[in-house]
Design an enzyme around this catalytic site. Structure first.
Site, mmCIF file in Angstrom:
data_model
loop_
_atom_site.group_PDB
_atom_site.id
_atom_site.type_symbol
_atom_site.label_atom_id
_atom_site.label_comp_id
_atom_site.label_asym_id
_atom_site.label_seq_id
_atom_site.Cartn_x
_atom_site.Cartn_y
_atom_site.Cartn_z
ATOM 1 N N TRP A 102 0.836 -1.213 0.000
ATOM 2 C CA TRP A 102 0.000 0.000 0.000
ATOM 3 C C TRP A 102 0.861 1.251 0.000
ATOM 4 O O TRP A 102 0.531 2.237 -0.667
ATOM 5 C CB TRP A 102 -1.002 -0.020 1.154
ATOM 6 C CG TRP A 102 -2.037 -1.082 0.938
ATOM 7 C CD1 TRP A 102 -2.259 -2.185 1.716
ATOM 8 C CD2 TRP A 102 -2.974 -1.181 -0.147
ATOM 9 N NE1 TRP A 102 -3.272 -2.946 1.181
ATOM 10 C CE2 TRP A 102 -3.732 -2.359 0.047
ATOM 11 C CE3 TRP A 102 -3.256 -0.378 -1.266
ATOM 12 C CZ2 TRP A 102 -4.736 -2.761 -0.838
ATOM 13 C CZ3 TRP A 102 -4.264 -0.777 -2.151
ATOM 14 C CH2 TRP A 102 -4.991 -1.955 -1.930
ATOM 15 N N ASP A 172 -2.252 6.539 6.217
ATOM 16 C CA ASP A 172 -3.268 5.669 5.622
ATOM 17 C C ASP A 172 -3.637 4.628 6.675
ATOM 18 O O ASP A 172 -2.976 3.619 6.831
ATOM 19 C CB ASP A 172 -2.707 4.991 4.363
ATOM 20 C CG ASP A 172 -3.672 3.956 3.784
ATOM 21 O OD1 ASP A 172 -4.768 3.770 4.346
ATOM 22 O OD2 ASP A 172 -3.311 3.341 2.751
ATOM 23 N N LYS A 196 -12.615 -2.129 6.078
ATOM 24 C CA LYS A 196 -11.818 -2.973 6.969
ATOM 25 C C LYS A 196 -12.373 -2.924 8.397
ATOM 26 O O LYS A 196 -12.683 -3.940 8.979
ATOM 27 C CB LYS A 196 -10.348 -2.543 6.982
ATOM 28 C CG LYS A 196 -9.468 -3.042 5.832
ATOM 29 C CD LYS A 196 -9.854 -2.588 4.463
ATOM 30 C CE LYS A 196 -9.031 -3.164 3.349
ATOM 31 N NZ LYS A 196 -8.076 -2.235 2.760
HETATM 32 C C1 PLP Z 1 -7.499 -1.782 1.558
HETATM 33 C C2 PLP Z 1 -6.442 -0.750 1.644
HETATM 34 C C3 PLP Z 1 -6.299 0.263 0.677
HETATM 35 C C4 PLP Z 1 -7.179 0.337 -0.551
HETATM 36 O O1 PLP Z 1 -8.452 0.654 -0.211
HETATM 37 P P1 PLP Z 1 -9.590 0.901 -1.325
HETATM 38 O O2 PLP Z 1 -10.702 1.414 -0.470
HETATM 39 O O3 PLP Z 1 -9.861 -0.411 -1.971
HETATM 40 O O4 PLP Z 1 -9.086 1.909 -2.275
HETATM 41 C C5 PLP Z 1 -5.314 1.202 0.849
HETATM 42 N N1 PLP Z 1 -4.497 1.173 1.916
HETATM 43 C C6 PLP Z 1 -4.594 0.219 2.864
HETATM 44 C C7 PLP Z 1 -3.660 0.236 4.029
HETATM 45 C C8 PLP Z 1 -5.570 -0.777 2.764
HETATM 46 O O5 PLP Z 1 -5.677 -1.722 3.704
#
Ligand code: PLP
Length: 360
Positions: A102, A172, A196
């Protein structure tokens, strides 16, 4: 079939109580004669739902008054672009920590807008750890410092908060938000896709210090401008109304269950059940450095990858699903977000022990 134990990394398990309340209110929300899905986002019912969700999130995370909470769309992936578009504020570059898949995606997108300085990377050890801050080469003139406190794929979590002085810290938090308390005042911006630990896919939450917004790069689309969304209280266009409603129910569930401190204890206890067992066996292996073992996503491999299929099949028969690791790393991954009960983790470990006994 009764509910299974869903170890998916996302979209992920939601609290049963939340799903049951949503079911009870699906067709007729609190006697108003319609579903939340059918409500005008400008009507008083939905405005109330959104305001309550924001108030509960502010309370749970103790978000200071000088931060805006935005309910957006586009996933965390859209934030990979929105962060530089909004936070460069005339500066030429930004600092990024690279701890995995990521981080890499965030870096790749930011490179479209600015010079990216990778302050440190753990690529040398296949992203199995996070470099400590003494190894970071920060630039004092960076517009911001971006990092990924929990790498969902590698299962690498950073439990300390980087010290970046006057340079805003951007995180993030997609797969760790609400799993433990954080001091929001240490961050310039926090973002997270909902699927999540918050609610259904389609909602993205951004928490941003208000003095950082309003200086977008030229050509920034209106929909990508935090200031537009902040001024319209996330109602510039139609927001993901049902996602906001479910997130609101999750926030109530968290408050009812003791808030983020209690959630952290619960998550530590759950993670200890699985890591504790992994430490006693050579049949399974967890690649993550001990100090960065994620409490949310736990990757592990079997001694013999030829047994993977049999492992997954046996797990499924016991109602333990979505354990297959990400295609980029292979093996297994158990995601145990807030809504995963400790019983689920115990049943998984019992199954892992039995499988070892049979095949070890
Ligand atoms: C799942 C995830 C993403 C991507 O998320 P989307 O909502 O599918 O764009 C980005 N960063 C992290 C740390 C993630 O777990």
């Amino acid at each position: 079939m009764e509910r299974i134990y869903n170890f998916s990394a996302g979209p992920a398990v939601l609290p049963r109580e939340v799903l049951e309340q949503a079911r009870d209110e699906l067709v007729n929300w609190q006697g108003c004669g319609m579903s939340v899905m059918e409500m005008s986002h400008r009507g008083k019912e939905f405005m109330g739902i959104a305001a309550q969700a924001e108030a509960d999130l502010r309370e749970l995370m103790a978000i200071p008054a000088n931060y805006k909470v935005l309910f957006l769309q586009g996933g965390a992936s859209a934030q990979f672009a929105m962060v530089p578009m909004n936070l460069l504020r005339g500066k030429a570059g930004a600092d990024y920590l690279n701890t995995g898949e990521w981080s890499k995606k965030a870096i790749k997108e930011a490179k479209k807008y600015c010079a990216v300085n990778v302050v440190a990377t753990s690529e040398d050890k296949n992203f199995s750890y996070a470099p400590t801050q003494d190894k970071w080469a920060l630039k004092p003139d960076a517009a911001y410092v971006h990092y990924t406190p929990n790498e969902t794929i590698g299962g690498v979590e950073i439990f300390w908060t980087p010290q970046t002085g006057d340079v805003p810290l951007v995180a993030d938090m997609s797969s760790t938000i609400l799993s433990r308390p954080v001091d929001v005042s240490k961050f310039g911006l926090i973002y997270a896709g909902a699927q999540k630990n918050i609610g259904p896919a389609g909602l993205t939450i951004v928490i941003v210090r208000e003095d950082l917004i309003g200086q977008t790069v030229a050509g920034t689309p209106t929909m990508m401008d935090y200031k537009i969304h902040a001024e319209a209280e996330s109602m510039y266009n139609t927001p993901p109304t049902y996602g906001i409603y479910i997130a609101g129910l999750v926030f109530k569930w968290l408050k009812h269950n003791g808030g983020l401190g209690a959630m952290e204890s619960h998550n530590i206890a759950k993670a200890n059940v699985l890591y504790g067992y992994l430490d006693t066996t050579l049949f399974y292996h967890c690649p993550t450095a001990k100090e960065n073992r994620s409490r949310m996503n736990i990757p592990f491999t079997l001694k013999d990858a030829a047994l993977d299929e049999a492992f997954l099949k046996g797990a499924k028969e016991r109602g333990l699903v979505q354990l297959k690791g990400h295609r980029s790393v292979g093996g297994m991954r158990a995601s145990i977000y807030n809504a995963m009960p400790i019983e689920g983790v115990k049943i998984l470990v019992d199954y892992m022990k039995a499988f070892e006994q049979k095949n070890g």
